[in-house]
Design an enzyme around this catalytic site. Structure first.
Site, mmCIF file in Angstrom:
data_model
loop_
_atom_site.group_PDB
_atom_site.id
_atom_site.type_symbol
_atom_site.label_atom_id
_atom_site.label_comp_id
_atom_site.label_asym_id
_atom_site.label_seq_id
_atom_site.Cartn_x
_atom_site.Cartn_y
_atom_site.Cartn_z
ATOM 1 N N GLN A 81 -10.603 -4.696 0.298
ATOM 2 C CA GLN A 81 -9.591 -5.428 1.067
ATOM 3 C C GLN A 81 -8.189 -4.925 0.726
ATOM 4 O O GLN A 81 -7.329 -4.785 1.599
ATOM 5 C CB GLN A 81 -9.681 -6.924 0.754
ATOM 6 C CG GLN A 81 -11.008 -7.561 1.125
ATOM 7 C CD GLN A 81 -11.068 -9.010 0.691
ATOM 8 O OE1 GLN A 81 -10.450 -9.879 1.296
ATOM 9 N NE2 GLN A 81 -11.804 -9.277 -0.375
ATOM 10 N N ARG A 86 -1.708 -0.590 4.449
ATOM 11 C CA ARG A 86 -1.379 0.811 4.697
ATOM 12 C C ARG A 86 -0.040 1.235 4.117
ATOM 13 O O ARG A 86 0.164 2.408 3.813
ATOM 14 C CB ARG A 86 -1.415 1.074 6.209
ATOM 15 C CG ARG A 86 -2.803 0.829 6.790
ATOM 16 C CD ARG A 86 -2.854 1.069 8.280
ATOM 17 N NE ARG A 86 -4.187 0.779 8.813
ATOM 18 C CZ ARG A 86 -4.520 0.920 10.088
ATOM 19 N NH1 ARG A 86 -3.634 1.356 10.952
ATOM 20 N NH2 ARG A 86 -5.738 0.630 10.491
ATOM 21 N N ARG A 204 9.390 -5.072 0.881
ATOM 22 C CA ARG A 204 9.148 -5.571 2.235
ATOM 23 C C ARG A 204 7.663 -5.816 2.480
ATOM 24 O O ARG A 204 7.280 -6.851 3.035
ATOM 25 C CB ARG A 204 9.687 -4.578 3.271
ATOM 26 C CG ARG A 204 9.572 -5.097 4.697
ATOM 27 C CD ARG A 204 10.142 -4.117 5.703
ATOM 28 N NE ARG A 204 10.295 -4.726 7.012
ATOM 29 C CZ ARG A 204 10.833 -4.110 8.062
ATOM 30 N NH1 ARG A 204 11.290 -2.873 7.943
ATOM 31 N NH2 ARG A 204 10.938 -4.735 9.216
ATOM 32 N N ARG A 214 -2.310 -12.678 1.906
ATOM 33 C CA ARG A 214 -3.338 -12.820 0.879
ATOM 34 C C ARG A 214 -3.218 -14.076 0.013
ATOM 35 O O ARG A 214 -4.170 -14.410 -0.697
ATOM 36 C CB ARG A 214 -3.337 -11.580 -0.018
ATOM 37 C CG ARG A 214 -3.600 -10.273 0.733
ATOM 38 C CD ARG A 214 -4.904 -10.306 1.509
ATOM 39 N NE ARG A 214 -5.225 -8.986 2.080
ATOM 40 C CZ ARG A 214 -6.332 -8.701 2.748
ATOM 41 N NH1 ARG A 214 -7.238 -9.641 2.941
ATOM 42 N NH2 ARG A 214 -6.537 -7.487 3.231
#
Length: 305
Positions: A81, A86, A204, A214
C-alpha cells in the site's frame, strides 16, 4: 515504542529550517524581493502566518521544498500500500538477499526450545517449538521477530494464526535445504512477513495526500498506524506545518474555513465540522466520532505496546 509484532515508523532525516524555507518560498511568489531579503525579516510569527495561509488556501507548491525521510518496519501487506504513493521515493529490504527477520525468529526459537547447537537446523528448531504446546504470549514473542500480527489476532489469542506463520518459516528453510534458492523460497512466505523501507516524501505529499488518506478510520489498520506514527514524528519537528494534518475530513474542513484548525482542536471539540459530509460520505454529525475513533485507537496502540 511499539512491540515487535506491530509496525513502526521513525523520522531519520529531514531538511533543517523547513518551516522557514516554506514560508519564504510562499512569500517569494508575491514579492519582488530576493530570498535573502525575505529571510532576514521572516520571524517565527510571520512563518506561522504564511504557513497557515498556505493550508487555508490550498497553495501547496511551497510545501514541496521540504523533504522528510522515514524508516518504516511493516508487513508486505502494508508496504504494497505504501509504494502506491507516487510522489515518494522508496528503498526496501530485499528478500532475495536477506532473511534477516526470519533469522531473528529462528534465533529466538532456539532460545525458547534450548536447541542452540549448530548441529540442529532451522526446520528441527521450528518443529520442536510447535510440539512444545507453548502459551500464546510466548509464541507471539517468537513470531513477532519476523511477522506483523494483526491486533484482532492478539486480542483473540488465536494460536492457529501464529502456528501457520511458524509453519511457513519451517517450509521456507526446508526448501532451502533441498536446494531451492532464496529468491524462489520466498514465494512460500506470507504477506505478514516483516520488511524495512526507507521512505522519502515532501511536506505537500504528507500534508495533502498520505496523512489524510491513511489516517482515516476507513484505511487498513496497519498503514493507518504507520501514518499516525509518521504524523506524530512530524509534529515534533515541524509543528507549524503538521498540526493541521489529519484525516481527509480535517483537510477538507480546513479548506472550507476562514481560519484552519489543528487536529488537536478538532479532536478536543474546540473546533466543529461544518462540511456536509466527509469524502468517505460520513455525515457531519458523525465526523467527530469517526475522527475520535481513529485518533484514540492509535493512542491505545502506543500506550499498550
Amino acid at each position: 515504542m511499539p512491540t515487535k509484532h506491530y509496525p513502526s515508523a521513525r523520522l531519520v532525516a529531514r531538511l533543517p529550517d523547513a518551516q522557514k524555507l516554506i514560508a519564504i518560498s510562499a512569500k517569494l511568489t508575491i514579492t519582488p524581493k530576493d530570498f535573502e531579503s525575505i529571510a532576514e525579516k521572516m520571524d517565527e510569527n510571520k512563518i506561522e502566518t504564511w504557513i497557515t495561509e498556505l493550508v487555508k488556501r490550498g497553495h501547496g507548491s511551497p510545501l514541496e521544498h521540504s523533504i522528510y525521510v522515514f524508516e518504516v518496519v511493516c508487513s508486505r501487506v502494508c508496504s504494497h500500500q505504501l509504494v502506491r504513493h507516487r510522489h515518494a521515493s522508496f528503498s526496501q529490504l530485499s528478500q532475495r538477499y536477506s532473511d534477516k527477520y526470519l533469522r531473528s525468529l529462528v534465533s529466538r526459537a532456539r532460545e525458547v526450545t534450548g536447541l542452540t547447537g549448530d548441529d540442529v537446523g532451522e526446520v528441527e528448531v521450528i518443529d520442536r517449538l510447535l510440539e512444545m504446546g507453548l502459551d500464546f504470549d510466548t509464541l507471539l514473542d517468537v513470531v513477532g521477530e519476523a511477522f506483523i500480527v494483526p491486533p484482532k489476532v492478539v486480542e483473540l489469542k488465536n494460536r492457529v494464526f501464529l502456528e501457520r506463520l511458524l509453519e511457513s518459516v519451517r517450509d521456507y528453510y526446508e526448501v532451502l535445504k533441498s536446494g531451492v534458492i532464496y529468491e524462489d523460497a520466498r514465494f512460500l512466505l506470507p504477506q505478514a512477513v516483516k520488511t524495512r523501507v526507507i521512505v522519502s516524501m515532501n511536506a505537500r505529499e504528507l500534508l495533502e495526500v498520505f496523512i489524510p488518506l491513511r489516517t482515516c478510520s476507513r484505511a487498513q489498520w496497519e498503514i493507518r498506524w504507520v501514518a499516525w506514527a509518521v504524523r506524530e514524528e512530524l509534529v515534533k519537528v515541524d509543528p507549524l506545518i503538521f498540526k493541521f494534518s489529519g484525516p481527509r475530513c480535517v483537510l477538507m474542513e480546513n479548506r472550507a474555513r476562514s481560519s484552519p484548525c489543528s487536529l488537536e482542536d478538532f479532536a478536543g471539540k474546540k473546533c466543529s465540522f461544518t462540511i456536509e459530509r466527509c469524502p468517505e460520505l460520513v455525515p457531519r454529525d458523525k465526523i467527530q466520532e469517526c475522527l475520535f475513533y481513529s485518533v484514540s485507537e492509535f493512542q491505545r496502540y502506543t500506550r499498550t505496546s
